[in-house]
Design a protein around this motif. Sequence first.
Motif, PDB file in Angstrom:
ATOM      1  N   GLU A  53       1.238  21.394  -7.499  1.00  0.00           N
ATOM      2  CA  GLU A  53       0.081  22.200  -7.103  1.00  0.00           C
ATOM      3  C   GLU A  53      -1.073  21.257  -6.776  1.00  0.00           C
ATOM      4  N   ARG A  54      -1.016  20.647  -5.613  1.00  0.00           N
ATOM      5  CA  ARG A  54      -1.984  19.603  -5.281  1.00  0.00           C
ATOM      6  C   ARG A  54      -2.596  19.795  -3.898  1.00  0.00           C
ATOM      7  N   ARG A  55      -2.668  21.019  -3.441  1.00  0.00           N
ATOM      8  CA  ARG A  55      -3.268  21.252  -2.120  1.00  0.00           C
ATOM      9  C   ARG A  55      -4.710  20.781  -2.086  1.00  0.00           C
ATOM     10  N   LEU A  56      -5.516  21.174  -3.081  1.00  0.00           N
ATOM     11  CA  LEU A  56      -6.920  20.760  -3.103  1.00  0.00           C
ATOM     12  C   LEU A  56      -7.060  19.276  -3.422  1.00  0.00           C
ATOM     13  N   ILE A  57      -6.162  18.742  -4.261  1.00  0.00           N
ATOM     14  CA  ILE A  57      -6.197  17.306  -4.552  1.00  0.00           C
ATOM     15  C   ILE A  57      -5.966  16.506  -3.273  1.00  0.00           C
ATOM     16  N   THR A  58      -4.991  16.940  -2.471  1.00  0.00           N
ATOM     17  CA  THR A  58      -4.721  16.260  -1.197  1.00  0.00           C
ATOM     18  C   THR A  58      -5.892  16.405  -0.243  1.00  0.00           C
ATOM     19  N   GLN A  59      -6.496  17.600  -0.199  1.00  0.00           N
ATOM     20  CA  GLN A  59      -7.643  17.819   0.683  1.00  0.00           C
ATOM     21  C   GLN A  59      -8.797  16.889   0.330  1.00  0.00           C
ATOM     22  N   VAL A  60      -9.133  16.817  -0.963  1.00  0.00           N
ATOM     23  CA  VAL A  60     -10.219  15.934  -1.396  1.00  0.00           C
ATOM     24  C   VAL A  60      -9.840  14.470  -1.183  1.00  0.00           C
ATOM     25  N   GLY A  61      -8.559  14.135  -1.450  1.00  0.00           N
ATOM     26  CA  GLY A  61      -8.126  12.748  -1.286  1.00  0.00           C
ATOM     27  C   GLY A  61      -8.224  12.263   0.137  1.00  0.00           C
ATOM     28  N   HIS A  62      -7.791  13.078   1.094  1.00  0.00           N
ATOM     29  CA  HIS A  62      -7.873  12.680   2.504  1.00  0.00           C
ATOM     30  C   HIS A  62      -9.336  12.507   2.937  1.00  0.00           C
TER      31      HIS A  62
ATOM     32  N   LYS B 114       0.825  -1.208   0.000  1.00  0.00           N
ATOM     33  CA  LYS B 114       0.000   0.000   0.000  1.00  0.00           C
ATOM     34  C   LYS B 114       0.862   1.262   0.000  1.00  0.00           C
ATOM     35  N   ALA B 115       1.880   1.311   0.860  1.00  0.00           N
ATOM     36  CA  ALA B 115       2.725   2.502   0.942  1.00  0.00           C
ATOM     37  C   ALA B 115       3.442   2.761  -0.377  1.00  0.00           C
ATOM     38  N   PHE B 116       3.912   1.685  -1.038  1.00  0.00           N
ATOM     39  CA  PHE B 116       4.614   1.848  -2.312  1.00  0.00           C
ATOM     40  C   PHE B 116       3.712   2.456  -3.374  1.00  0.00           C
ATOM     41  N   PHE B 117       2.482   1.950  -3.467  1.00  0.00           N
ATOM     42  CA  PHE B 117       1.563   2.467  -4.487  1.00  0.00           C
ATOM     43  C   PHE B 117       1.158   3.904  -4.190  1.00  0.00           C
ATOM     44  N   LEU B 118       0.967   4.223  -2.915  1.00  0.00           N
ATOM     45  CA  LEU B 118       0.624   5.602  -2.575  1.00  0.00           C
ATOM     46  C   LEU B 118       1.765   6.563  -2.910  1.00  0.00           C
ATOM     47  N   GLN B 119       3.006   6.132  -2.661  1.00  0.00           N
ATOM     48  CA  GLN B 119       4.146   6.981  -3.014  1.00  0.00           C
ATOM     49  C   GLN B 119       4.268   7.148  -4.527  1.00  0.00           C
ATOM     50  N   SER B 120       3.996   6.062  -5.275  1.00  0.00           N
ATOM     51  CA  SER B 120       4.073   6.144  -6.732  1.00  0.00           C
ATOM     52  C   SER B 120       3.030   7.110  -7.274  1.00  0.00           C
ATOM     53  N   ILE B 121       1.807   7.030  -6.727  1.00  0.00           N
ATOM     54  CA  ILE B 121       0.762   7.948  -7.166  1.00  0.00           C
ATOM     55  C   ILE B 121       1.113   9.374  -6.787  1.00  0.00           C
ATOM     56  N   SER B 122       1.702   9.554  -5.607  1.00  0.00           N
ATOM     57  CA  SER B 122       2.073  10.898  -5.156  1.00  0.00           C
ATOM     58  C   SER B 122       3.117  11.524  -6.074  1.00  0.00           C
ATOM     59  N   ARG B 123       4.071  10.703  -6.576  1.00  0.00           N
ATOM     60  CA  ARG B 123       5.088  11.235  -7.485  1.00  0.00           C
ATOM     61  C   ARG B 123       4.501  11.644  -8.832  1.00  0.00           C
ATOM     62  N   LEU B 124       3.400  11.007  -9.231  1.00  0.00           N
ATOM     63  CA  LEU B 124       2.777  11.351 -10.502  1.00  0.00           C
ATOM     64  C   LEU B 124       1.968  12.641 -10.433  1.00  0.00           C
ATOM     65  N   LEU B 125       1.534  12.992  -9.245  1.00  0.00           N
ATOM     66  CA  LEU B 125       0.692  14.182  -9.101  1.00  0.00           C
ATOM     67  C   LEU B 125       1.541  15.447  -9.218  1.00  0.00           C
ATOM     68  N   PRO B 126       0.953  16.530  -9.678  1.00  0.00           N
ATOM     69  CA  PRO B 126       1.697  17.796  -9.787  1.00  0.00           C
ATOM     70  C   PRO B 126       1.974  18.392  -8.408  1.00  0.00           C
TER      71      PRO B 126
END
Length: 357
Positions: free
Chosen positions: A194-203, A180-192
């Motif tokens: 400027e992802r404050r709102l993306i992180t807010q919605v994701g959480h 799980k941690a590996f996939f979350l890190q991989s997805i995080s590296r793909l995101l731009p």
Amino acid sequence: MLSVFGRWYRRKFSDPDAAMLLILILLSTAVIVFWGGLIMPVLVAAGIAYLLDWPVNRLMRIGVGRAIACAIVLSLFIGVTVLILIGLMPIISKQSVNLIQETPLIWQRAQDWLITLPQKYPDYVQVYQIHNMMEGLNDKLVEFGEQLLSASFSSIGNLAALLVYLILVPLMVFFMLKDKAFFLQSISRLLPQERRLITQVGHEMNAQIANYIRGKVIEIVIVGAVSCITFVLMDLRYAMLLGVLVGLSVLIPYIGAAVVTIPVAVVAMFQWGISPEFWYLMAAYGIIQALDGNVLVPILFSEAVSLHPLYIIIAVLFFGGLWGFWGVFFAIPLATLVKAVITAWSSNPSPSKANAV
């Protein structure tokens, strides 16, 4: 008009975070719409992984390694699923065949009852109205039978897809849980960046979807089990089949309970007629639905974002029309996602504040 739209656009999307959120939503929607059928096993595996992540974390808290915890939880999940299918499927299949065989007799009795209505209520019901209604219903039944027959033949070609689900989905679930941690890190590296709102919605959605899936599965099991036990104790025919249908009906809020009431009432009326037994059963069924809606749902979904019933019905119709069963199953999380996105856009800071951050 264009100036009004321009001011609205600058107010909402001058923040780069809001623009990135919009682009991500558009790309994700395009992928699901155009390639949803191809990636459906991945989406199903992700949903099951959300369901099983909670017990995996519980085992890790008591000192069990993540890989071993994933193997234990997944094995128990597969074992319980197989036992339920082995125990229920033969009974449900037999009762389904018997119900289909008796459907013409049930329909004939319903026609005989309808014919008596003009004699009982001559001022309100006319003979030609009954005949026209029965002709229309007969045509609809014939059309439904043809569709059911064609669907049964076409389903033979889906055996390969079923094998894919039975083999690949458990493997994907295991790897999603274990790494799980590996996939979350991989997805995080793909995101731009400027992802404050993306992180807010994701959480916000991470907790919402997990709570919803776990709560919905528990609700299905409880409502289905209580309905089966009630129907068996009241000696209703096809008790297990109807109990399972009642349990699955909670997948579709409001609509499912209304639709499943029809077969329960028809079977009870065919078995007992308009008698005290019929009303006792319908009263028990109404109590089950009332306890589900007023006690069980508030307890299971107390942490979920509250949505107006009208929004839930619209979400069920829209996403169910797009993706069938899975669209219905995930209608409420998807509606919650839409609400979270709208909230994030509505609360995004002005350009000056965004630059200051």
